[in-house]
Design a protein around this motif. Structure first.
Motif, PDB file in Angstrom:
ATOM      1  N   SER A 226       0.836  -1.197   0.000  1.00  0.00           N
ATOM      2  CA  SER A 226       0.000   0.000   0.000  1.00  0.00           C
ATOM      3  C   SER A 226       0.872   1.249   0.000  1.00  0.00           C
ATOM      4  CB  SER A 226      -0.896   0.008   1.241  1.00  0.00           C
ATOM      5  OG  SER A 226      -0.108   0.126   2.413  1.00  0.00           O
ATOM      6  N   PRO A 227       0.368   2.383  -0.513  1.00  0.00           N
ATOM      7  CA  PRO A 227       1.145   3.631  -0.508  1.00  0.00           C
ATOM      8  C   PRO A 227       1.614   4.036   0.890  1.00  0.00           C
ATOM      9  CG  PRO A 227      -0.750   3.849  -1.943  1.00  0.00           C
ATOM     10  CD  PRO A 227      -0.902   2.543  -1.236  1.00  0.00           C
ATOM     11  N   ALA A 228       0.752   3.825   1.891  1.00  0.00           N
ATOM     12  CA  ALA A 228       1.140   4.186   3.255  1.00  0.00           C
ATOM     13  C   ALA A 228       2.316   3.335   3.733  1.00  0.00           C
ATOM     14  CB  ALA A 228      -0.049   4.029   4.204  1.00  0.00           C
ATOM     15  N   ARG A 229       2.284   2.028   3.436  1.00  0.00           N
ATOM     16  CA  ARG A 229       3.369   1.143   3.860  1.00  0.00           C
ATOM     17  C   ARG A 229       4.662   1.470   3.098  1.00  0.00           C
ATOM     18  NH1 ARG A 229       3.934  -3.464   6.697  1.00  0.00           N
ATOM     19  NH2 ARG A 229       5.565  -4.947   6.063  1.00  0.00           N
ATOM     20  N   ILE A 230       4.534   1.788   1.825  1.00  0.00           N
ATOM     21  CA  ILE A 230       5.719   2.171   1.050  1.00  0.00           C
ATOM     22  C   ILE A 230       6.350   3.440   1.627  1.00  0.00           C
ATOM     23  CG2 ILE A 230       6.489   3.016  -1.202  1.00  0.00           C
ATOM     24  CD1 ILE A 230       4.393   1.207  -2.478  1.00  0.00           C
ATOM     25  N   PHE A 231       5.496   4.373   1.990  1.00  0.00           N
ATOM     26  CA  PHE A 231       6.005   5.640   2.542  1.00  0.00           C
ATOM     27  C   PHE A 231       6.688   5.413   3.883  1.00  0.00           C
ATOM     28  CE2 PHE A 231       5.250   9.307   5.348  1.00  0.00           C
ATOM     29  CZ  PHE A 231       5.978  10.266   4.671  1.00  0.00           C
ATOM     30  N   LEU A 232       6.014   4.695   4.792  1.00  0.00           N
ATOM     31  CA  LEU A 232       6.542   4.539   6.144  1.00  0.00           C
ATOM     32  C   LEU A 232       7.737   3.592   6.200  1.00  0.00           C
ATOM     33  CD1 LEU A 232       3.196   4.320   8.170  1.00  0.00           C
ATOM     34  CD2 LEU A 232       4.773   6.260   8.040  1.00  0.00           C
ATOM     35  N   ARG A 233       7.703   2.520   5.410  1.00  0.00           N
ATOM     36  CA  ARG A 233       8.728   1.483   5.517  1.00  0.00           C
ATOM     37  C   ARG A 233       9.942   1.747   4.617  1.00  0.00           C
ATOM     38  NH1 ARG A 233       8.741  -4.031   6.961  1.00  0.00           N
ATOM     39  NH2 ARG A 233      10.947  -4.632   7.070  1.00  0.00           N
ATOM     40  N   HIS A 234       9.714   2.387   3.470  1.00  0.00           N
ATOM     41  CA  HIS A 234      10.787   2.512   2.489  1.00  0.00           C
ATOM     42  C   HIS A 234      11.188   3.969   2.225  1.00  0.00           C
ATOM     43  CE1 HIS A 234      10.590  -1.774   1.502  1.00  0.00           C
ATOM     44  NE2 HIS A 234       9.267  -1.651   1.567  1.00  0.00           N
ATOM     45  N   ALA A 235      10.225   4.833   1.922  1.00  0.00           N
ATOM     46  CA  ALA A 235      10.573   6.208   1.534  1.00  0.00           C
ATOM     47  C   ALA A 235      11.015   7.051   2.733  1.00  0.00           C
ATOM     48  CB  ALA A 235       9.388   6.862   0.833  1.00  0.00           C
ATOM     49  N   LEU A 236      10.260   6.976   3.822  1.00  0.00           N
ATOM     50  CA  LEU A 236      10.545   7.848   4.966  1.00  0.00           C
ATOM     51  C   LEU A 236      11.925   7.622   5.574  1.00  0.00           C
ATOM     52  CD1 LEU A 236       9.454  10.071   6.777  1.00  0.00           C
ATOM     53  CD2 LEU A 236       8.434   8.325   8.231  1.00  0.00           C
ATOM     54  N   PRO A 237      12.366   6.371   5.827  1.00  0.00           N
ATOM     55  CA  PRO A 237      13.707   6.203   6.401  1.00  0.00           C
ATOM     56  C   PRO A 237      14.821   6.804   5.542  1.00  0.00           C
ATOM     57  CG  PRO A 237      12.452   4.177   6.626  1.00  0.00           C
ATOM     58  CD  PRO A 237      11.656   5.081   5.750  1.00  0.00           C
ATOM     59  N   HIS A 238      14.699   6.673   4.214  1.00  0.00           N
ATOM     60  CA  HIS A 238      15.708   7.268   3.339  1.00  0.00           C
ATOM     61  C   HIS A 238      15.618   8.797   3.365  1.00  0.00           C
ATOM     62  CE1 HIS A 238      15.965   3.165   1.712  1.00  0.00           C
ATOM     63  NE2 HIS A 238      17.139   3.532   1.223  1.00  0.00           N
ATOM     64  N   ALA A 239      14.403   9.338   3.375  1.00  0.00           N
ATOM     65  CA  ALA A 239      14.238  10.793   3.358  1.00  0.00           C
ATOM     66  C   ALA A 239      14.689  11.437   4.657  1.00  0.00           C
ATOM     67  CB  ALA A 239      12.773  11.143   3.090  1.00  0.00           C
TER      68      ALA A 239
END
Length: 318
Positions: A226-239
């Protein structure tokens, strides 16, 4: 082997910290030593006699060669001894204890507000960058970055203190009255936080936009996350990695801004102490305060670097 590597890394960081502080102390001492003006004359006034100036020079140690003064200062620092203010004849440690009780909550509140506003609005601006509201958010952030602290402080006083009477316009009642003390720090914290929030928002926005086309994000979408899981698990830590670095660097800007903001709001904090020390040519306070601030910023930078290695998903086991 991992423990030995960690120990070596920690030792090298401590050595780097010591060398950085030594260089900072030398630069600080040299700059303050060549500044025009005589601290003794500033204390005694323009009508002071030569005999009184000579006696005060001897008392303050200003009659010794600069190198001897520098080495004596280093010896005091090595033994964790701060000097005595030339202006107030009070130990610097005693002055700091009262001022830090104002500046630390002010800086912590400003950083909390900056993070609370910058991170979510940065994510919104990145997600809606092709829409009108996303463009307006980015434009507002650019505008806030260019606003001087003193002007923003004056504007906040005019709107929230004088017009709406939402908060006091200045002064500090002391921590004996916690509610009033926190109320007195609201507007100064906002004046410090809003430009820093704009910086964090733009950094967060840029980081998320640069991450979006990466292979690991496309792989996550292909797996049906899901977009929320992609954001929290993958995008946010890198950002968060560049955001954390910039947030640490902002500590120095918060301290610099506190000099102006505390003057505008008449807060007797660390920034006001630094401002008064410059006006009074109080070399002891200036040297100790600048070095303490440099040590705090250096330690925070080391902490941020350590946190970055912990947050970096590339360094974590899958």
């Amino acid at each position: 082997m991992d423990a030995l590597t960690t120990l070596r890394s920690f030792a090298s960081r401590l050595l780097w910290l010591a060398l950085a502080l030594l260089a900072c102390s030398a630069i600080t001492f040299a700059i303050l030593d060549i500044l025009p003006g005589d601290p003794a004359r500033a204390m005694l006034g323009m009508n002071a006699t030569d005999e009184a100036l000579t006696a005060l020079h001897a008392k303050l140690g200003l009659d010794r060669p600069p190198m001897m003064q520098y080495l004596a200062w280093l010896d005091d620092l090595a033994h964790l001894r701060l000097g005595t203010s030339m202006t107030y004849d009070i130990p610097v440690a005693q002055l700091l204890s009262g001022r830090l009780a104002i500046t630390l909550p002010l800086a912590a509140g400003a950083m909390t507000i900056a993070l609370s506003l910058g991170l979510p609005f940065g994510a919104i601006a990145a997600r809606r960058r092709h829409r009108a509201d996303g463009v307006m958010l980015d434009a507002a952030a650019q505008l806030l970055q260019s606003v001087p602290d003193f002007w923003l402080g004056i504007a906040l006083v005019g709107i929230f203190a004088l017009h709406w009477r939402f908060a006091p316009s200045g002064g500090f009642p002391g921590w004996a009255h916690p509610a009033a003390a926190l109320g007195a720090l609201v507007l100064p914290a906002l004046a410090l936080a809003l430009p820093q929030a704009a910086v964090l928002m733009r950094v967060m926005r840029s980081a998320l936009i640069s991450i979006e086309p990466q292979d690991f994000i496309r792989s996550a979408r292909a797996r049906g996350l899901s977009p929320a899981r992609i954001f929290l698990r993958h995008a946010l830590p890198h950002a968060l990695l560049p955001v954390l670095t910039i947030a640490t660097m902002q500590i120095s800007f918060l301290i610099g801004g506190a000099v102006v903001v505390e003057t505008v709001f008449d807060l007797p904090g660390l920034g006001r102490m630094l401002f008064d020390a410059v006006g009074n040519h109080d070399l002891v306070v200036l040297r100790d305060l600048v070095l303490l601030v440099a040590a705090a910023i250096t330690l925070l930078s080391m902490l941020a670097e350590w946190l970055a290695t912990r947050l970096d998903p590339r360094g974590q086991p899958r």
